[in-house]
Write a protein that holds these residues in place. Sequence first.
Motif, mmCIF file in Angstrom:
data_model
loop_
_atom_site.group_PDB
_atom_site.id
_atom_site.type_symbol
_atom_site.label_atom_id
_atom_site.label_comp_id
_atom_site.label_asym_id
_atom_site.label_seq_id
_atom_site.Cartn_x
_atom_site.Cartn_y
_atom_site.Cartn_z
ATOM 1 N N SER A 1 7.315 -30.649 -23.365
ATOM 2 C CA SER A 1 7.647 -29.227 -23.387
ATOM 3 C C SER A 1 9.112 -28.984 -23.061
ATOM 4 N N HIS A 2 9.689 -29.850 -22.244
ATOM 5 C CA HIS A 2 11.067 -29.655 -21.800
ATOM 6 C C HIS A 2 11.844 -30.964 -21.937
ATOM 7 N N LEU A 3 13.104 -30.836 -22.238
ATOM 8 C CA LEU A 3 13.961 -32.006 -22.433
ATOM 9 C C LEU A 3 15.251 -31.845 -21.635
ATOM 10 N N TYR A 4 15.751 -32.964 -21.152
ATOM 11 C CA TYR A 4 17.129 -32.995 -20.668
ATOM 12 C C TYR A 4 18.039 -33.238 -21.867
ATOM 13 N N VAL A 5 19.098 -32.472 -21.967
ATOM 14 C CA VAL A 5 20.124 -32.730 -22.973
ATOM 15 C C VAL A 5 21.423 -33.057 -22.246
ATOM 16 N N LEU A 6 21.982 -34.222 -22.539
ATOM 17 C CA LEU A 6 23.304 -34.587 -22.033
ATOM 18 C C LEU A 6 24.290 -34.367 -23.165
ATOM 19 N N GLY B 1 27.942 -32.563 -19.731
ATOM 20 C CA GLY B 1 27.101 -31.439 -19.363
ATOM 21 C C GLY B 1 25.641 -31.842 -19.378
ATOM 22 N N LEU B 2 24.830 -31.110 -18.628
ATOM 23 C CA LEU B 2 23.402 -31.399 -18.524
ATOM 24 C C LEU B 2 22.650 -30.080 -18.578
ATOM 25 N N THR B 3 21.717 -29.961 -19.492
ATOM 26 C CA THR B 3 20.936 -28.741 -19.632
ATOM 27 C C THR B 3 19.477 -29.113 -19.841
ATOM 28 N N VAL B 4 18.590 -28.382 -19.196
ATOM 29 C CA VAL B 4 17.157 -28.517 -19.457
ATOM 30 C C VAL B 4 16.784 -27.452 -20.486
ATOM 31 N N VAL B 5 16.230 -27.865 -21.600
ATOM 32 C CA VAL B 5 15.812 -26.914 -22.633
ATOM 33 C C VAL B 5 14.306 -27.039 -22.859
ATOM 34 N N GLU B 6 13.750 -25.958 -23.381
ATOM 35 C CA GLU B 6 12.339 -25.967 -23.764
ATOM 36 C C GLU B 6 12.255 -26.321 -25.243
ATOM 37 N N LEU B 7 11.439 -27.300 -25.568
ATOM 38 C CA LEU B 7 11.292 -27.713 -26.972
ATOM 39 C C LEU B 7 10.263 -26.814 -27.650
ATOM 40 N N LEU B 8 10.712 -26.043 -28.632
ATOM 41 C CA LEU B 8 9.816 -25.117 -29.330
ATOM 42 C C LEU B 8 9.108 -25.822 -30.471
ATOM 43 N N ARG B 9 9.846 -26.559 -31.258
ATOM 44 C CA ARG B 9 9.226 -27.349 -32.327
ATOM 45 C C ARG B 9 10.266 -28.326 -32.884
ATOM 46 N N ARG B 10 9.736 -29.325 -33.583
ATOM 47 C CA ARG B 10 10.608 -30.296 -34.241
ATOM 48 C C ARG B 10 10.394 -30.203 -35.739
ATOM 49 N N GLY C 1 16.978 -22.088 -24.383
ATOM 50 C CA GLY C 1 17.669 -22.335 -23.122
ATOM 51 C C GLY C 1 19.027 -22.987 -23.294
ATOM 52 N N VAL C 2 19.625 -22.833 -24.481
ATOM 53 C CA VAL C 2 20.934 -23.471 -24.679
ATOM 54 C C VAL C 2 22.022 -22.685 -23.940
ATOM 55 N N ASP C 3 22.945 -23.406 -23.352
ATOM 56 C CA ASP C 3 24.111 -22.781 -22.735
ATOM 57 C C ASP C 3 25.380 -23.517 -23.161
ATOM 58 N N MET C 4 25.296 -24.136 -24.332
ATOM 59 C CA MET C 4 26.436 -24.884 -24.854
ATOM 60 C C MET C 4 27.067 -24.097 -26.004
ATOM 61 N N LEU C 5 28.310 -24.432 -26.295
ATOM 62 C CA LEU C 5 29.000 -23.833 -27.428
ATOM 63 C C LEU C 5 28.477 -24.428 -28.734
ATOM 64 N N ASP C 6 28.553 -23.627 -29.776
ATOM 65 C CA ASP C 6 28.183 -24.101 -31.109
ATOM 66 C C ASP C 6 29.042 -25.317 -31.479
ATOM 67 N N GLY C 7 28.396 -26.337 -31.986
ATOM 68 C CA GLY C 7 29.130 -27.534 -32.400
ATOM 69 C C GLY C 7 29.302 -28.579 -31.319
ATOM 70 N N THR C 8 28.729 -28.342 -30.150
ATOM 71 C CA THR C 8 28.872 -29.292 -29.041
ATOM 72 C C THR C 8 28.225 -30.641 -29.386
ATOM 73 N N PRO C 9 28.928 -31.747 -29.159
ATOM 74 C CA PRO C 9 28.330 -33.067 -29.402
ATOM 75 C C PRO C 9 27.248 -33.397 -28.368
ATOM 76 N N ILE C 10 26.147 -33.939 -28.836
ATOM 77 C CA ILE C 10 25.053 -34.380 -27.964
ATOM 78 C C ILE C 10 25.231 -35.868 -27.658
ATOM 79 N N LEU C 11 25.081 -36.223 -26.384
ATOM 80 C CA LEU C 11 25.199 -37.628 -25.984
ATOM 81 C C LEU C 11 23.840 -38.302 -25.799
ATOM 82 N N ASP C 12 22.863 -37.536 -25.313
ATOM 83 C CA ASP C 12 21.571 -38.160 -25.038
ATOM 84 C C ASP C 12 20.514 -37.070 -24.884
ATOM 85 N N ILE C 13 19.280 -37.446 -25.111
ATOM 86 C CA ILE C 13 18.121 -36.596 -24.867
ATOM 87 C C ILE C 13 17.118 -37.443 -24.106
ATOM 88 N N LYS C 14 16.551 -36.875 -23.051
ATOM 89 C CA LYS C 14 15.547 -37.583 -22.250
ATOM 90 C C LYS C 14 14.395 -36.632 -21.976
#
Lengths: 147, 147
Positions: free
Chosen positions: B51-56, B93-102, B111-124
């Motif tokens: 339901s929730h993911l860490y985004v780095l 940066g580290l944000t917890v987001v709710e996964l709605l669908r894939r 729950g995004v608080d990043m700028l458009d175009g931000t590079p993603i480093l990892d998802i856990k």
Amino acid sequence: MFIPVPIGFIHSPYTETSSIPKGLGARHDAEGVLEIGSEFETGLTDIDGFSHLYVLWLFDRAHGFELIGAPPSDNRPHGVFATRSPRRPNPIGLTVVELLRRENRQLFVRGVDMLDGTPILDIKPYLSSIPNQALRRGWLAEAESAQ
Amino acid sequence: MFIPVPIGFIHSPYTETSSIPKGLGARHDAEGVLEIGSEFETGLTDIDGFSHLYVLWLFDRAHGFELIGAPPSDNRPHGVFATRSPRRPNPIGLTVVELLRRENRQLFVRGVDMLDGTPILDIKPYLSSIPNQALRRGWLAEAESAQ
């Protein structure tokens, strides 16, 4: 992109990967010390007020990555982004620790699951939590209930 | 150390830092999409169950760092490791987001608080939470109660 720099190193009781509790029901009560480099000590100002911290760190003894693998908590393979595998495209680890006390540039913490000598990349305050009843834990919950 | 690689990029409604809700009581209900590179799509296997993911992610529009600064939620300066300032020694940066669908290699999240175009480093996967009653929130709780 950027070149990561260690802001410090972790003192942990674990010197081998095999000694770190893993898998279902693993408890992470081990105490350790986050020793921050003197040039970054000022960045710890006011950190004492937080009970829990996020620690971002480097899987410095992992090599390469695999997109699919079987974690210790299940015998079925899963995507790397659905696990905490060390073999990730960007080998960054994330651990929530409890801050027990600070002595200058040493943070005494509980809940380490890193190897001794692991480089620290960042520390952030752990501010909020998702209510447990709102959490779904995917394959991990299935693996647990299959036991 | 390692050279970080983007595993994907974030589609977000925020194109300027000033439009991201910040400070005390900021709500992060904005929806966005984590678009993962095709070469990493296999790593998303089974992520749907969480339901929730860490985004780095990378603070790619921040420059340099400062060890002490005043966050938007307080008028007193704090150490960078006691804040979520973008100007960090390692700009992660580290944000917890709710996964709605894939949908294939797109993760629709809230729950995004990043700028458009931000590079993603990892998802856990976000697995557990500290009980709220065990949390101390340091200067942030003080700043809130002073309002």
